[in-house]
Scaffold this motif. Structure first.
Motif, PDB file in Angstrom:
ATOM      1  N   LYS A  17       0.160   2.027   7.499  1.00  0.00           N
ATOM      2  CA  LYS A  17      -0.773   2.900   6.790  1.00  0.00           C
ATOM      3  C   LYS A  17      -0.833   4.272   7.436  1.00  0.00           C
ATOM      4  O   LYS A  17      -0.821   5.298   6.752  1.00  0.00           O
ATOM      5  CB  LYS A  17      -2.162   2.249   6.775  1.00  0.00           C
ATOM      6  CG  LYS A  17      -3.178   2.996   5.988  1.00  0.00           C
ATOM      7  CD  LYS A  17      -2.880   2.910   4.518  1.00  0.00           C
ATOM      8  CE  LYS A  17      -4.009   3.517   3.718  1.00  0.00           C
ATOM      9  NZ  LYS A  17      -3.761   3.468   2.303  1.00  0.00           N
ATOM     10  N   VAL A  18      -0.899   4.330   8.756  1.00  0.00           N
ATOM     11  CA  VAL A  18      -0.975   5.617   9.448  1.00  0.00           C
ATOM     12  C   VAL A  18       0.337   6.380   9.296  1.00  0.00           C
ATOM     13  O   VAL A  18       0.336   7.594   9.093  1.00  0.00           O
ATOM     14  CB  VAL A  18      -1.335   5.413  10.937  1.00  0.00           C
ATOM     15  CG1 VAL A  18      -1.164   6.683  11.730  1.00  0.00           C
ATOM     16  CG2 VAL A  18      -2.767   4.904  11.057  1.00  0.00           C
TER      17      VAL A  18
ATOM     18  N   GLN B 234       2.390   6.235   6.802  1.00  0.00           N
ATOM     19  CA  GLN B 234       2.529   6.711   5.428  1.00  0.00           C
ATOM     20  C   GLN B 234       1.729   7.982   5.202  1.00  0.00           C
ATOM     21  O   GLN B 234       2.089   8.784   4.347  1.00  0.00           O
ATOM     22  CB  GLN B 234       2.059   5.646   4.438  1.00  0.00           C
ATOM     23  CG  GLN B 234       3.069   4.559   4.213  1.00  0.00           C
ATOM     24  CD  GLN B 234       2.566   3.536   3.210  1.00  0.00           C
ATOM     25  OE1 GLN B 234       1.397   3.546   2.828  1.00  0.00           O
ATOM     26  NE2 GLN B 234       3.437   2.646   2.797  1.00  0.00           N
ATOM     27  N   LEU B 235       0.656   8.186   5.948  1.00  0.00           N
ATOM     28  CA  LEU B 235      -0.145   9.394   5.769  1.00  0.00           C
ATOM     29  C   LEU B 235       0.622  10.631   6.212  1.00  0.00           C
ATOM     30  O   LEU B 235       0.517  11.673   5.594  1.00  0.00           O
ATOM     31  CB  LEU B 235      -1.456   9.274   6.543  1.00  0.00           C
ATOM     32  CG  LEU B 235      -2.447   8.254   5.987  1.00  0.00           C
ATOM     33  CD1 LEU B 235      -3.626   8.123   6.936  1.00  0.00           C
ATOM     34  CD2 LEU B 235      -2.914   8.651   4.619  1.00  0.00           C
TER      35      LEU B 235
ATOM     36  N   ASP C  44       0.705  13.533   7.680  1.00  0.00           N
ATOM     37  CA  ASP C  44       0.000  14.681   8.235  1.00  0.00           C
ATOM     38  C   ASP C  44      -1.352  14.234   8.799  1.00  0.00           C
ATOM     39  O   ASP C  44      -2.069  13.449   8.196  1.00  0.00           O
ATOM     40  CB  ASP C  44      -0.210  15.719   7.133  1.00  0.00           C
ATOM     41  CG  ASP C  44      -0.769  17.020   7.659  1.00  0.00           C
ATOM     42  OD1 ASP C  44      -0.661  17.274   8.874  1.00  0.00           O
ATOM     43  OD2 ASP C  44      -1.316  17.795   6.844  1.00  0.00           O
TER      44      ASP C  44
ATOM     45  N   GLN D   5      -4.429  14.753   6.522  1.00  0.00           N
ATOM     46  CA  GLN D   5      -4.648  13.726   5.519  1.00  0.00           C
ATOM     47  C   GLN D   5      -5.368  12.529   6.132  1.00  0.00           C
ATOM     48  O   GLN D   5      -6.205  11.914   5.496  1.00  0.00           O
ATOM     49  CB  GLN D   5      -3.323  13.258   4.918  1.00  0.00           C
ATOM     50  CG  GLN D   5      -2.671  14.272   4.030  1.00  0.00           C
ATOM     51  CD  GLN D   5      -1.343  13.766   3.494  1.00  0.00           C
ATOM     52  OE1 GLN D   5      -0.823  12.756   3.972  1.00  0.00           O
ATOM     53  NE2 GLN D   5      -0.796  14.458   2.526  1.00  0.00           N
ATOM     54  N   PHE D   6      -5.031  12.222   7.373  1.00  0.00           N
ATOM     55  CA  PHE D   6      -5.684  11.101   8.055  1.00  0.00           C
ATOM     56  C   PHE D   6      -7.166  11.393   8.286  1.00  0.00           C
ATOM     57  O   PHE D   6      -8.005  10.528   8.122  1.00  0.00           O
ATOM     58  CB  PHE D   6      -4.978  10.824   9.381  1.00  0.00           C
ATOM     59  CG  PHE D   6      -5.532   9.644  10.116  1.00  0.00           C
ATOM     60  CD1 PHE D   6      -5.390   8.374   9.608  1.00  0.00           C
ATOM     61  CD2 PHE D   6      -6.202   9.808  11.307  1.00  0.00           C
ATOM     62  CE1 PHE D   6      -5.902   7.283  10.277  1.00  0.00           C
ATOM     63  CE2 PHE D   6      -6.710   8.730  11.982  1.00  0.00           C
ATOM     64  CZ  PHE D   6      -6.561   7.457  11.461  1.00  0.00           C
TER      65      PHE D   6
ATOM     66  N   PHE E 266      -9.316  11.101   4.997  1.00  0.00           N
ATOM     67  CA  PHE E 266      -9.206   9.841   4.269  1.00  0.00           C
ATOM     68  C   PHE E 266     -10.535   9.123   4.108  1.00  0.00           C
ATOM     69  O   PHE E 266     -10.653   8.192   3.343  1.00  0.00           O
ATOM     70  CB  PHE E 266      -8.195   8.915   4.967  1.00  0.00           C
ATOM     71  CG  PHE E 266      -7.834   7.722   4.145  1.00  0.00           C
ATOM     72  CD1 PHE E 266      -7.090   7.856   2.997  1.00  0.00           C
ATOM     73  CD2 PHE E 266      -8.263   6.457   4.508  1.00  0.00           C
ATOM     74  CE1 PHE E 266      -6.753   6.768   2.222  1.00  0.00           C
ATOM     75  CE2 PHE E 266      -7.941   5.353   3.738  1.00  0.00           C
ATOM     76  CZ  PHE E 266      -7.185   5.513   2.599  1.00  0.00           C
TER      77      PHE E 266
END
Length: 66
Positions: free
Chosen positions: A38-39, A41-42, A44, A47-48, A51
Motif C-alpha cells: 500500500k505504501v 503504491q502511493l 509520493d 499523497q501518503f 490519505f
C-alpha cells in the motif's frame, strides 16, 4: 537434580503452541506485506500524508501569485 520426564501431554501442547505461533507469524507477515504494498503504491509522500481525507492547509501547495 531436575526431573526431565515429559508426559505425552507436553508434546501435544508443544505441537499446538508451535501451530498457533506459526499462524500468528503468518498473520503478521500478511499485514506487513499489505502495508508495504500500500505504501509503495502511493509513491509520493504528499499523497501518503493526505490519505487521511482531512484537509490540512500546511500540505496544500500554494500558488506563487500572492
Amino acid at each position: 537434580m531436575a526431573i526431565k520426564v515429559e508426559h505425552e501431554l507436553h508434546n501435544r501442547r508443544r505441537g499446538r503452541n508451535m501451530g498457533v505461533g506459526l499462524l500468528l507469524v503468518g498473520f503478521v507477515a500478511i499485514v506487513f506485506g499489505l502495508t508495504v504494498v500500500k505504501v509503495l503504491q502511493l509513491g509520493d509522500a504528499n499523497q501518503f500524508e493526505t490519505f487521511d481525507h482531512v484537509a490540512r492547509p500546511q500540505i496544500i501547495p500554494q500558488d506563487g501569485g500572492e
